[in-house]
Enzyme design. Structure first.
Site, short mmCIF file in Angstrom:
data_model
loop_
_atom_site.label_atom_id
_atom_site.label_comp_id
_atom_site.label_asym_id
_atom_site.label_seq_id
_atom_site.Cartn_x
_atom_site.Cartn_y
_atom_site.Cartn_z
N LYS A 146 6.27 -4.34 -3.69
CA LYS A 146 7.72 -4.15 -3.56
C LYS A 146 8.18 -4.11 -2.11
CE LYS A 146 11.75 -3.34 -5.32
NZ LYS A 146 12.39 -4.55 -5.87
N LYS A 201 12.73 -15.67 -9.48
CA LYS A 201 12.52 -14.62 -10.49
C LYS A 201 11.50 -15.09 -11.51
CE LYS A 201 13.69 -11.89 -8.99
NZ LYS A 201 14.40 -11.57 -7.78
N TRP A 238 -2.66 -2.75 -1.63
CA TRP A 238 -2.34 -4.17 -1.70
C TRP A 238 -3.22 -4.80 -0.63
CZ3 TRP A 238 -0.43 -8.09 1.43
CH2 TRP A 238 0.03 -9.23 0.76
N ARG A 282 4.06 -0.43 -4.74
CA ARG A 282 3.76 -0.91 -3.38
C ARG A 282 2.45 -1.68 -3.32
NH1 ARG A 282 6.89 1.78 0.37
NH2 ARG A 282 5.45 1.21 2.02
N HIS A 300 17.33 -37.48 -4.97
CA HIS A 300 16.65 -37.88 -3.73
C HIS A 300 15.15 -37.57 -3.78
CE1 HIS A 300 20.43 -38.96 -1.94
NE2 HIS A 300 20.93 -37.79 -2.32
N ASN A 337 -1.62 2.55 5.38
CA ASN A 337 -0.74 1.46 4.96
C ASN A 337 -0.41 0.70 6.23
OD1 ASN A 337 1.32 -0.19 3.99
ND2 ASN A 337 2.87 1.40 4.30
N GLY A 338 -0.82 -0.56 6.31
CA GLY A 338 -0.50 -1.34 7.51
C GLY A 338 -1.66 -2.24 7.90
N CYS A 374 0.85 -1.19 0.00
CA CYS A 374 0.00 0.00 0.00
C CYS A 374 0.89 1.25 0.00
CB CYS A 374 -0.94 0.11 1.19
SG CYS A 374 -2.14 -1.21 1.27
N GLU A 380 17.31 -18.34 -6.62
CA GLU A 380 16.96 -16.99 -7.09
C GLU A 380 16.43 -17.03 -8.53
OE1 GLU A 380 16.38 -14.32 -5.80
OE2 GLU A 380 16.67 -12.76 -7.29
N GLU A 434 7.83 -15.48 -9.98
CA GLU A 434 7.10 -14.28 -9.55
C GLU A 434 6.66 -13.39 -10.71
OE1 GLU A 434 9.24 -11.68 -6.88
OE2 GLU A 434 11.09 -11.98 -7.96
C1 F6R Z 1 11.78 -11.01 -5.10
C2 F6R Z 1 11.51 -9.99 -4.13
C3 F6R Z 1 11.07 -10.37 -2.77
C4 F6R Z 1 11.87 -9.57 -1.75
C5 F6R Z 1 11.35 -9.83 -0.33
C6 F6R Z 1 12.20 -9.11 0.71
O1 F6R Z 1 12.15 -10.48 -6.32
O2 F6R Z 1 11.67 -8.85 -4.43
O3 F6R Z 1 11.20 -11.73 -2.55
O4 F6R Z 1 13.21 -9.94 -1.86
O5 F6R Z 1 10.04 -9.37 -0.23
O6 F6R Z 1 12.21 -7.73 0.49
P1 F6R Z 1 13.28 -6.79 1.13
O7 F6R Z 1 14.58 -7.09 0.54
O8 F6R Z 1 12.79 -5.42 0.82
O9 F6R Z 1 13.28 -7.06 2.60
#
Ligand code: F6R
Length: 629
Positions: free
Chosen positions: A624, A506, A74, A27, A525, A100-101, A2, A502, A509
């Site tokens: 984000k 990527k 969000w 956000r 396994h 936001n929260g 948010c 990772e 998501e």
């Molecule tokens: C993946 C991604 C999320 C963040 C996670 C932690 O691309 O962006 O998995 O890595 O939400 O976020 P931060 O680093 O802001 O604590």
């Protein structure tokens, strides 16, 4: 998670609010809304879905208001429908709130307020806030308080439990805007005769660089004359705004189709900036000081016996690489925990332990709470258990900076694409620097070996550039082949196992394709049962300790008809025989390879998602900055 904005001044509020929300859309993007004040009324417009829907709805509607608040959501409590979109208002529609929260005790408050005759219109936790303020205002008017609106907000926020940032307007007090921060980010922007508030600074920088980041338990009263800040007890506080020194260009796409692609291309510069900041450019084995200068005090290093790292998502993957480096180079036992798990199952306290929080946003609720919890329990114990907290982030202005004793700024700047790319490589650079510094101080490596590593580190920015130059077009072509694929497996070993995780994260998501990362040796396994000609396997196979092993694991997958994609060194004949497709990177020592091997995987995820026509920068259900638990 948010985004909220607020404006009071002498320009058209709705345009400023919309532009601010555009910068905060990363956000959350389930719904959006604004409430503006004019003609003695609140004008509230909301729309389900992306911000564009709200913009379309506001198109052509005359709105002369010069005060207002806005929100991009969000969803947490209540479906992403228009009736749950913010702003929310009290029964008489005189007070509007964006949040936001999460308000944890909203159920009790709601029942209480309903019993007092308040009429609720949404399923959200936020809606209790305007009703609560209205309820307090009734009593305060009678007492003739100097600033009744502020006082009503103050009393209301003292009743709320949870983490929240608020912006509030009131049609009966049209020359005030009130902002509140309690464990969710909120910054105030200072203009000339105009003031702003926003969840994050990108929404402010096109108007002003003079910014005050509110701290927990603070309430700001914005008028056209200035900003007053109070604590929740009502005491006035003296605060000094700071000048932001980052470049607004970072929040523009600059000709790239998506922020994610732009941020992938920013990586050589980001890695270079991290190395320039911390690595002594003249250092050789003959130098008499550490090759790394992190500006941490001597007592930081004293008695260090263990390290524990808390993080989430991509930052957790960077921390796994960090663990490898800290253990292998500096010989220091290191644990990595999901912050969300650590909060409810922390490991027993060990003495002389450094706790590191890694977060690109600096606002992730789980990571901040894990650090806070660790700080408290160590402070209670004291002595050899006393807290030693370090943050690794690109957002030195974030809440993280108030929580930890020391920060390593990764110098990645702000990242807008929801999928983390440049902040990941920048976190890796921070871990290389920390591990080398500790290795030097603990004398766990010879100076000659340190010189070898440092020399290779310096080559990385140019090597990333060479991958970017040659590989994108090829990966774009390759992506065509996999747009309909339903499952992917990524494998890696040793220091490249986190890169397999990772790469899988990527891809899933942003492309919504199911993908899993495994340590290559674990395939047999269980996961190998998943393989057939429809499940491609991406293997990271870089020469070093586990090269031959990974190639054998890849062969095992090939024998089950899986298509093989290899991230391998350039011109590697052995790899060319094994893999169906190659994503080559410059030859580099295994220890440093994660910074290179992740780049083709970022491209692969990006191009598959883009080819599938998906919104790469704003993937569904994600945000984000994850500021709720
Ligand atoms: C993946 C991604 C999320 C963040 C996670 C932690 O691309 O962006 O998995 O890595 O939400 O976020 P931060 O680093 O802001 O604590």
């Amino acid at each position: 998670m948010c985004g909220i904005v607020g404006y009071i001044g002498n320009q058209t509020a709705s345009a400023i609010l919309l532009a601010g929300l555009r910068k905060l859309e990363y956000r959350g993007y389930d719904s959006a809304g604004i409430a503006t004040l004019w003609d003695d009324e609140i004008h509230c417009v909301r729309a389900k879905g992306k911000l564009q829907n709200l913009q379309d709805r506001l198109e052509g509607v005359e709105n002369p208001a010069q005060v207002g608040i806005g929100h991009t959501r969000w969803a947490t409590h209540g479906k992403p429908e228009e009736y749950n979109a913010h702003p929310h208002m009290d029964t008489a529609r005189r007070i509007a709130v964006v949040q936001n929260g999460i308000i944890e005790n909203y159920r009790d408050l709601r029942e209480d307020l309903k019993a007092k005759g308040h009429e609720f219109r949404s399923d959200t936790d936020t809606e209790v806030i305007p009703h609560l303020i209205a309820e307090y205002l009734k009593a305060i008017r009678a007492e003739e308080h100097l600033t009744p609106f502020l006082e009503a907000v103050r009393r209301a926020v003292n009743d709320l439990r949870g983490a929240f940032a608020l912006a509030i307007v009131n049609a009966d007090y049209p020359d005030e805007l009130i902002a509140v921060k309690q464990q969710a980010p909120l910054a105030i922007g200072f203009g000339k005769g105009e003031f702003f508030c926003a969840s994050d600074t990108p929404a402010l920088v096109s108007h002003t660089r003079t910014v005050l980041t509110l701290e927990n338990g603070e309430i700001a009263r914005l008028t056209r004359l200035g900003v007053e800040v109070y604590n929740f007890a009502g005491d006035r506080l003296r605060k000094t705004p700071q000048t932001l020194n980052w470049n607004p260009i970072l929040v523009e796409k600059q000709g790239f189709k998506h922020f994610m692609l732009k941020e992938i291309y920013e990586q050589p510069g980001v890695v270079r900036a991290g190395l320039e900041a911390y690595l002594d450019s003249e250092w050789t084995a003959q130098s008499l000081t550490s090759p790394i200068h992190l500006s941490l005090p001597e007592e930081f290093y004293a008695d260090l016996e263990q390290i524990q790292i808390v993080a989430c998502g991509t930052s957790w993957h960077a921390s796994l690489v960090g663990k490898y480096l800290l253990e292998q180079l500096a010989d220091i036992p290191t644990q990595v925990q999901y912050a969300s798990e650590f909060r409810y199952g922390a490991s027993p306290l060990t003495p002389h332990t450094l706790t590191i929080g890694v977060t690109q946003s600096g606002e992730t609720a789980d990571t901040l709470s894990a650090l806070d919890m660790e700080k408290r329990r160590r402070t209670e114990m004291g002595g050899k258990f006393q807290p030693k907290l370090l943050g690794i982030t690109n957002r030195t202005d974030s809440t993280l900076s108030h929580l930890v004793d020391h920060l390593i700024n990764t110098h990645a700047g702000i990242e807008i694409g929801v999928a983390a790319t440049k902040t990941f490589t920048a976190q890796l650079v921070a871990f290389y620097c920390l591990a080398i510094d500790l290795a030097y101080r603990r004398k766990t490596l010879s100076l000659d070996r340190l010189e070898e590593i440092v020399t290779e580190l310096r080559l990385l920015p140019a090597q990333i550039e060479s991958i970017l130059e040659v590989q994108e077009r090829y990966v774009e072509q390759l992506a065509h082949e996999f747009t309909e694929t339903q499952d992917f497996i990524f494998i890696g070993r040793g220091i490249n196992f986190p890169i397999a995780l990772e790469g899988a994260l990527k891809l899933k998501e942003i492309s919504y394709i199911h993908a899993e990362g495994y340590p290559a040796g674990e395939m047999k396994h269980g996961p190998i049962a998943l393989l057939d000609e429809k499940v491609p396997v991406v293997a990271i196979a870089m020469p070093g300790m586990v090269y031959e092993k990974v190639l054998s694991n890849a062969q095992e997958a090939k024998a089950r008809d899986a298509k093989l994609i290899g991230v391998t060194p350039m011109n590697d004949a052995e790899a060319a025989e094994v893999f169906d497709h190659l994503l080559p990177v410059p030859a580099v020592e295994e220890l440093l390879s994660p910074i290179l091997t992740v780049i083709p995987l970022q491209f692969l995820a990006y191009h598959i998602a883009a080819r599938r026509g998906l919104d790469v920068d704003q993937p569904r259900n994600l945000a984000k900055s994850v500021t709720v638990e």
